[in-house]
Design a protein around this motif. Structure first.
Motif, mmCIF file in Angstrom:
data_model
loop_
_atom_site.group_PDB
_atom_site.id
_atom_site.type_symbol
_atom_site.label_atom_id
_atom_site.label_comp_id
_atom_site.label_asym_id
_atom_site.label_seq_id
_atom_site.Cartn_x
_atom_site.Cartn_y
_atom_site.Cartn_z
ATOM 1 N N PHE A 152 126.158 15.077 117.766
ATOM 2 C CA PHE A 152 125.654 15.184 116.340
ATOM 3 C C PHE A 152 125.979 13.936 115.651
ATOM 4 O O PHE A 152 125.028 13.366 114.936
ATOM 5 C CB PHE A 152 126.577 16.253 115.582
ATOM 6 C CG PHE A 152 126.090 17.813 115.698
ATOM 7 C CD1 PHE A 152 124.881 17.880 116.126
ATOM 8 C CD2 PHE A 152 127.028 18.602 116.179
ATOM 9 C CE1 PHE A 152 124.494 19.474 116.695
ATOM 10 C CE2 PHE A 152 126.750 20.037 116.536
ATOM 11 C CZ PHE A 152 125.544 20.331 116.744
ATOM 12 N N GLU A 153 126.967 12.987 116.015
ATOM 13 C CA GLU A 153 127.328 12.000 115.480
ATOM 14 C C GLU A 153 126.071 10.870 115.841
ATOM 15 O O GLU A 153 125.574 10.139 115.033
ATOM 16 C CB GLU A 153 128.522 11.358 115.827
ATOM 17 C CG GLU A 153 129.629 11.926 115.109
ATOM 18 C CD GLU A 153 131.075 11.846 115.654
ATOM 19 O OE1 GLU A 153 131.362 10.914 116.595
ATOM 20 O OE2 GLU A 153 132.038 12.020 115.032
ATOM 21 N N ALA A 202 119.897 8.369 110.451
ATOM 22 C CA ALA A 202 120.345 7.468 109.236
ATOM 23 C C ALA A 202 119.559 6.027 109.585
ATOM 24 O O ALA A 202 118.905 5.368 108.613
ATOM 25 C CB ALA A 202 121.672 6.982 109.387
ATOM 26 N N ARG A 203 119.323 5.599 110.879
ATOM 27 C CA ARG A 203 118.522 4.123 111.187
ATOM 28 C C ARG A 203 117.177 4.446 110.852
ATOM 29 O O ARG A 203 116.445 3.692 110.122
ATOM 30 C CB ARG A 203 118.649 3.903 112.782
ATOM 31 C CG ARG A 203 119.980 3.216 112.665
ATOM 32 C CD ARG A 203 119.918 2.644 114.241
ATOM 33 N NE ARG A 203 120.152 3.663 115.259
ATOM 34 C CZ ARG A 203 121.129 4.200 115.713
ATOM 35 N NH1 ARG A 203 122.548 3.779 115.176
ATOM 36 N NH2 ARG A 203 121.304 5.059 116.688
ATOM 37 N N ALA A 204 116.509 5.954 111.270
ATOM 38 C CA ALA A 204 115.007 6.199 110.805
ATOM 39 C C ALA A 204 114.886 5.965 109.368
ATOM 40 O O ALA A 204 113.778 5.644 108.619
ATOM 41 C CB ALA A 204 114.835 7.232 111.468
ATOM 42 N N VAL A 205 115.822 6.703 108.409
ATOM 43 C CA VAL A 205 115.505 6.487 107.216
ATOM 44 C C VAL A 205 115.605 5.131 106.543
ATOM 45 O O VAL A 205 114.879 5.077 105.751
ATOM 46 C CB VAL A 205 116.633 7.495 106.501
ATOM 47 C CG1 VAL A 205 116.841 7.249 105.075
ATOM 48 C CG2 VAL A 205 116.398 8.883 106.986
ATOM 49 N N GLU A 206 116.668 4.295 107.019
ATOM 50 C CA GLU A 206 116.746 3.115 106.760
ATOM 51 C C GLU A 206 115.493 2.344 106.786
ATOM 52 O O GLU A 206 114.831 1.544 105.929
ATOM 53 C CB GLU A 206 117.749 2.218 107.106
ATOM 54 C CG GLU A 206 118.282 0.830 106.656
ATOM 55 C CD GLU A 206 118.653 0.867 104.979
ATOM 56 O OE1 GLU A 206 118.211 0.049 104.489
ATOM 57 O OE2 GLU A 206 118.894 1.714 104.817
ATOM 58 N N SER A 207 114.990 2.309 108.167
ATOM 59 C CA SER A 207 113.599 1.889 108.530
ATOM 60 C C SER A 207 112.622 2.315 107.491
ATOM 61 O O SER A 207 111.832 1.511 107.128
ATOM 62 C CB SER A 207 113.265 2.064 109.803
ATOM 63 O OG SER A 207 111.883 1.687 110.149
ATOM 64 N N MET A 208 112.571 3.671 107.191
ATOM 65 C CA MET A 208 111.345 4.133 106.054
ATOM 66 C C MET A 208 111.485 3.298 104.863
ATOM 67 O O MET A 208 110.448 3.091 104.225
ATOM 68 C CB MET A 208 111.473 5.606 106.288
ATOM 69 C CG MET A 208 111.032 6.341 107.312
ATOM 70 S SD MET A 208 111.238 8.035 107.077
ATOM 71 C CE MET A 208 109.984 8.903 107.587
ATOM 72 N N ARG A 209 112.710 3.374 104.485
ATOM 73 C CA ARG A 209 113.227 2.843 103.025
ATOM 74 C C ARG A 209 112.720 1.494 103.173
ATOM 75 O O ARG A 209 112.081 0.843 102.069
ATOM 76 C CB ARG A 209 114.755 2.725 102.744
ATOM 77 C CG ARG A 209 114.966 4.241 102.186
ATOM 78 C CD ARG A 209 116.519 4.111 101.675
ATOM 79 N NE ARG A 209 116.813 5.579 101.319
ATOM 80 C CZ ARG A 209 118.025 5.874 101.598
ATOM 81 N NH1 ARG A 209 118.913 5.051 102.270
ATOM 82 N NH2 ARG A 209 118.483 7.064 101.117
ATOM 83 N N ASN A 210 112.915 0.648 104.222
ATOM 84 C CA ASN A 210 112.591 -0.611 104.152
ATOM 85 C C ASN A 210 111.047 -0.970 104.091
ATOM 86 O O ASN A 210 110.230 -1.594 103.446
ATOM 87 C CB ASN A 210 113.178 -1.458 105.305
ATOM 88 C CG ASN A 210 114.536 -1.751 105.276
ATOM 89 O OD1 ASN A 210 114.985 -1.668 104.325
ATOM 90 N ND2 ASN A 210 115.208 -1.940 106.642
ATOM 91 N N ARG A 211 110.237 0.155 104.811
ATOM 92 C CA ARG A 211 108.740 -0.101 104.977
ATOM 93 C C ARG A 211 108.191 0.437 103.337
ATOM 94 O O ARG A 211 107.378 -0.207 102.967
ATOM 95 C CB ARG A 211 108.202 1.076 105.923
ATOM 96 C CG ARG A 211 108.195 0.404 107.313
ATOM 97 C CD ARG A 211 107.579 1.176 108.288
ATOM 98 N NE ARG A 211 108.650 1.951 109.150
ATOM 99 C CZ ARG A 211 108.357 3.269 109.678
ATOM 100 N NH1 ARG A 211 107.291 3.795 109.462
ATOM 101 N NH2 ARG A 211 109.335 3.846 110.358
#
Length: 103
Positions: free
Chosen positions: A61-62, A69-78
């Motif tokens: 789960f971790e 979290a990495r995917a969300v951060e990548s989307m935010r950056n895009r």
């Protein structure tokens, strides 16, 4: 004197019988304790296995949470990159329209 020897023999036999009974009782107790110990060890082994499975699930789960979290951060950056490009352009009627999704 023969009676004295016979009395002594009877006392020794009684004492021997009593000691044998005590030894048998101790042997039963030891067997019961060994059975209890085996049952406890089996239970502990089972619990250790359950704990190990839970720890493994937590790790999974971790790892999944970190991936998300990495995917969300990548989307935010895009999104930030896209909104940064669009905020410099002219919107409807020549009005400058900010397009930040973080607002």
């Amino acid at each position: 004197s023969s009676e004295g020897g016979q009395a002594k023999l009877l006392m020794l036999q009684a004492e021997s019988s009593e000691l044998r009974a005590k030894v048998e009782k101790r042997n039963r107790e030891v067997r019961e304790l060994n059975q209890m110990l085996k049952a406890w060890e089996a239970m502990r082994h089972s619990k250790d296995a359950q704990i190990e499975k839970l720890v493994e699930r937590c790790r999974k789960f971790e790892d999944e949470a970190a991936d998300k979290a990495r995917a969300v951060e990548s989307m935010r950056n895009r999104v930030d990159t896209l909104t940064g490009r669009l905020s410099g352009s002219r919107g409807i009627g020549g009005i400058n329209t900010p397009m930040s999704l973080n607002a």
